[in-house]
Design a protein around this motif. Structure first.
Motif, PDB file in Angstrom:
ATOM      1  N   THR A 207     -19.256 -56.819 -25.958  1.00  0.00           N
ATOM      2  CA  THR A 207     -20.289 -57.383 -25.094  1.00  0.00           C
ATOM      3  C   THR A 207     -20.012 -58.866 -24.910  1.00  0.00           C
ATOM      4  O   THR A 207     -19.748 -59.570 -25.886  1.00  0.00           O
ATOM      5  N   ASP A 208     -20.058 -59.342 -23.667  1.00  0.00           N
ATOM      6  CA  ASP A 208     -19.863 -60.762 -23.365  1.00  0.00           C
ATOM      7  C   ASP A 208     -21.214 -61.472 -23.369  1.00  0.00           C
ATOM      8  O   ASP A 208     -22.134 -61.086 -22.645  1.00  0.00           O
ATOM      9  N   ILE A 209     -21.304 -62.515 -24.196  1.00  0.00           N
ATOM     10  CA  ILE A 209     -22.522 -63.325 -24.271  1.00  0.00           C
ATOM     11  C   ILE A 209     -22.199 -64.687 -23.675  1.00  0.00           C
ATOM     12  O   ILE A 209     -21.467 -65.482 -24.274  1.00  0.00           O
ATOM     13  N   PHE A 210     -22.712 -64.955 -22.473  1.00  0.00           N
ATOM     14  CA  PHE A 210     -22.395 -66.194 -21.763  1.00  0.00           C
ATOM     15  C   PHE A 210     -23.292 -67.325 -22.250  1.00  0.00           C
ATOM     16  O   PHE A 210     -24.504 -67.175 -22.397  1.00  0.00           O
ATOM     17  N   ALA A 211     -22.660 -68.473 -22.516  1.00  0.00           N
ATOM     18  CA  ALA A 211     -23.385 -69.648 -23.004  1.00  0.00           C
ATOM     19  C   ALA A 211     -22.544 -70.880 -22.692  1.00  0.00           C
ATOM     20  O   ALA A 211     -21.397 -70.779 -22.252  1.00  0.00           O
ATOM     21  N   SER A 212     -23.102 -72.036 -22.918  1.00  0.00           N
ATOM     22  CA  SER A 212     -22.390 -73.280 -22.651  1.00  0.00           C
ATOM     23  C   SER A 212     -21.250 -73.468 -23.639  1.00  0.00           C
ATOM     24  O   SER A 212     -21.283 -72.977 -24.772  1.00  0.00           O
ATOM     25  N   TYR A 213     -20.262 -74.221 -23.197  1.00  0.00           N
ATOM     26  CA  TYR A 213     -19.097 -74.509 -24.018  1.00  0.00           C
ATOM     27  C   TYR A 213     -19.529 -75.232 -25.301  1.00  0.00           C
ATOM     28  O   TYR A 213     -20.276 -76.192 -25.261  1.00  0.00           O
ATOM     29  N   TYR A 295     -18.011 -60.316 -28.144  1.00  0.00           N
ATOM     30  CA  TYR A 295     -18.384 -59.785 -29.456  1.00  0.00           C
ATOM     31  C   TYR A 295     -18.113 -58.284 -29.492  1.00  0.00           C
ATOM     32  O   TYR A 295     -18.618 -57.536 -28.645  1.00  0.00           O
ATOM     33  N   GLY A 296     -17.306 -57.860 -30.437  1.00  0.00           N
ATOM     34  CA  GLY A 296     -16.974 -56.448 -30.554  1.00  0.00           C
ATOM     35  C   GLY A 296     -17.252 -55.909 -31.944  1.00  0.00           C
ATOM     36  O   GLY A 296     -17.321 -56.659 -32.924  1.00  0.00           O
ATOM     37  N   MET A 297     -17.410 -54.597 -32.036  1.00  0.00           N
ATOM     38  CA  MET A 297     -17.631 -53.937 -33.319  1.00  0.00           C
ATOM     39  C   MET A 297     -16.699 -52.737 -33.438  1.00  0.00           C
ATOM     40  O   MET A 297     -16.509 -51.981 -32.470  1.00  0.00           O
ATOM     41  N   TYR A 298     -16.109 -52.575 -34.619  1.00  0.00           N
ATOM     42  CA  TYR A 298     -15.139 -51.513 -34.861  1.00  0.00           C
ATOM     43  C   TYR A 298     -15.453 -50.817 -36.181  1.00  0.00           C
ATOM     44  O   TYR A 298     -15.917 -51.443 -37.133  1.00  0.00           O
ATOM     45  N   LYS A 299     -15.177 -49.526 -36.231  1.00  0.00           N
ATOM     46  CA  LYS A 299     -15.400 -48.735 -37.434  1.00  0.00           C
ATOM     47  C   LYS A 299     -14.078 -48.195 -37.961  1.00  0.00           C
ATOM     48  O   LYS A 299     -13.217 -47.757 -37.199  1.00  0.00           O
ATOM     49  N   ASP A 300     -13.942 -48.182 -39.290  1.00  0.00           N
ATOM     50  CA  ASP A 300     -12.774 -47.596 -39.950  1.00  0.00           C
ATOM     51  C   ASP A 300     -13.221 -46.326 -40.664  1.00  0.00           C
ATOM     52  O   ASP A 300     -14.253 -46.326 -41.340  1.00  0.00           O
ATOM     53  N   ASN A 301     -12.443 -45.242 -40.509  1.00  0.00           N
ATOM     54  CA  ASN A 301     -12.833 -43.974 -41.125  1.00  0.00           C
ATOM     55  C   ASN A 301     -11.874 -43.514 -42.223  1.00  0.00           C
ATOM     56  O   ASN A 301     -11.889 -42.362 -42.632  1.00  0.00           O
ATOM     57  N   GLY A 302     -11.033 -44.446 -42.678  1.00  0.00           N
ATOM     58  CA  GLY A 302     -10.064 -44.091 -43.713  1.00  0.00           C
ATOM     59  C   GLY A 302      -8.716 -43.716 -43.157  1.00  0.00           C
ATOM     60  O   GLY A 302      -7.725 -43.667 -43.899  1.00  0.00           O
ATOM     61  N   TYR A 303      -8.651 -43.472 -41.851  1.00  0.00           N
ATOM     62  CA  TYR A 303      -7.393 -43.152 -41.184  1.00  0.00           C
ATOM     63  C   TYR A 303      -7.068 -44.155 -40.083  1.00  0.00           C
ATOM     64  O   TYR A 303      -5.951 -44.634 -39.937  1.00  0.00           O
ATOM     65  N   THR A 304      -8.071 -44.441 -39.284  1.00  0.00           N
ATOM     66  CA  THR A 304      -7.884 -45.314 -38.130  1.00  0.00           C
ATOM     67  C   THR A 304      -9.166 -46.096 -37.871  1.00  0.00           C
ATOM     68  O   THR A 304     -10.180 -45.895 -38.539  1.00  0.00           O
ATOM     69  N   GLU A 305      -9.118 -46.976 -36.861  1.00  0.00           N
ATOM     70  CA  GLU A 305     -10.270 -47.793 -36.527  1.00  0.00           C
ATOM     71  C   GLU A 305     -10.507 -47.701 -35.023  1.00  0.00           C
ATOM     72  O   GLU A 305      -9.551 -47.682 -34.243  1.00  0.00           O
ATOM     73  N   TRP A 306     -11.773 -47.651 -34.614  1.00  0.00           N
ATOM     74  CA  TRP A 306     -12.073 -47.531 -33.195  1.00  0.00           C
ATOM     75  C   TRP A 306     -13.238 -48.433 -32.824  1.00  0.00           C
ATOM     76  O   TRP A 306     -14.061 -48.800 -33.649  1.00  0.00           O
TER      77      TRP A 306
END
Length: 326
Positions: A207-213, A295-306
């Motif tokens: 998700t892109d969160i737009f804000a000032s520099y 901002y991103g979120m990823y899950k690991d399941n013991g084999y790979t991550e998505w």
């Protein structure tokens, strides 16, 4: 008035339910910690390693379809044949003597004369007993974990969890905050899965969160910094792994907080950098798009991550933080 009463009763019920849930959760954390400390006393394995292993196993069981969901206090999973011994003719065996004869991992941890796969204390002691074959210092525990899981990422994730638990001295570390200060001027909408063209056809994993520099960017969680540096897509970026095995990815930063380093343990609200427009090129490239935090979120399941959509979580943390400030 007759219409108002049901509404009041409804919200009263919801409030009471939340209080009960919070109390039950606190009780579970307390019971788990007591068990970790009990096993530590017997084995000399620091409790935070046991807690990290337990939490890792619980997390992967939540996201894997080939593993049963954790039902007891302890989340560590053993297959029946692994517990009783592969050559054991009785896969449901709970006799410690015959289990040992068939080289099963099952162990009588509470001294009741039985090694039960359904007993939380037996299960935790069984894993602790496996670790004791290697030693109770940090390096030997890492060796034990590698020989058990045969995956470097898994060992790193568990050790990271252990260091987080060690630093804070507790396991109830489920608090989250919004990545930008709520008083700052920002905007965002759900952009997960949208097409992206730079660098080849791909989807937007965040998700892109737009804000000032330069608007401060904060850690959303209790966690450990796994990655810090440059990426041609994300620019200056940071990756933080929390105790629920979720990887939080912050990209397009203008820079990093002073003295921030890989392996550092952070908590909700820790300053990690500033909003920027870095990326889409070699190190130093900036200004190819408006300043924003990816901002991103990823899950690991013991084999790979998505990757999965963080939008709902962001909305929840934003709402919860606003309520706390009232």
């Amino acid at each position: 008035m007759r219409f108002l009463l049901p509404v009041i009763l409804f919200f009263s019920f919801i409030f009471q339910s939340l209080l009960v849930h919070a109390e039950e959760t606190a009780d579970i954390y307390s019971e788990r910690m007591n068990l970790y400390k009990k096993v530590e006393t017997v084995t000399n394995i620091p409790w935070y390693y046991l807690a990290a292993i337990d939490q890792y196993e619980r997390n992967i069981r939540e996201v894997r379809k080939d593993l049963p969901k954790a039902e007891g206090l302890i989340g560590i999973y053993f297959r029946e044949e692994e517990w009783a011994g592969i050559l054991n003719p009785n896969p449901h065996d709970d006799n410690p003597v015959s289990i040992q004869f068939f080289n099963g991992i099952g162990f009588d941890g509470n001294g009741d004369g039985k090694a039960k796969l359904t007993d939380d204390e037996d299960v935790l002691h069984a894993f602790a007993n496996y670790i004791l074959q290697y030693g109770v210092d940090h390096d030997n525990i890492k060796i034990a974990l590698w020989n058990y899981y045969r995956r470097d990422n898994t060992v790193g994730i568990i050790i990271g969890k252990a260091m987080i638990y060690k630093k804070f001295g507790r396991i109830d570390l489920d608090e989250y905050v919004f990545p930008l200060p709520l008083h700052s001027n920002y905007s965002y909408k759900n952009t997960w899965g949208h097409a992206r063209g730079w660098g080849g056809r791909r989807i937007h994993e965040g998700t892109d969160i737009f804000a000032s520099y330069g608007v401060p960017v904060r850690s959303t969680c209790y966690g450990i910094i796994e990655m810090k540096g440059w990426n041609k897509y994300g620019g200056w970026r940071i990756g933080i792994r929390d105790i629920n095995n979720t990887y939080h990815y912050f990209a397009h930063l203008s820079g990093f907080a002073k003295d921030l380093k890989v392996g550092q343990i952070v908590e909700p609200g820790t300053l990690i950098g500033g909003v920027g427009s870095s990326g889409y090129g070699p190190p130093g490239t900036s200004g190819k798009f408006p300043p924003h935090l990816h901002y991103g979120m990823y899950k690991d399941n013991g084999y790979t991550e998505w990757s999965y959509d963080p939008y709902a979580r962001l909305k929840l943390w934003e709402r919860q933080e606003r309520l706390k400030k009232k």
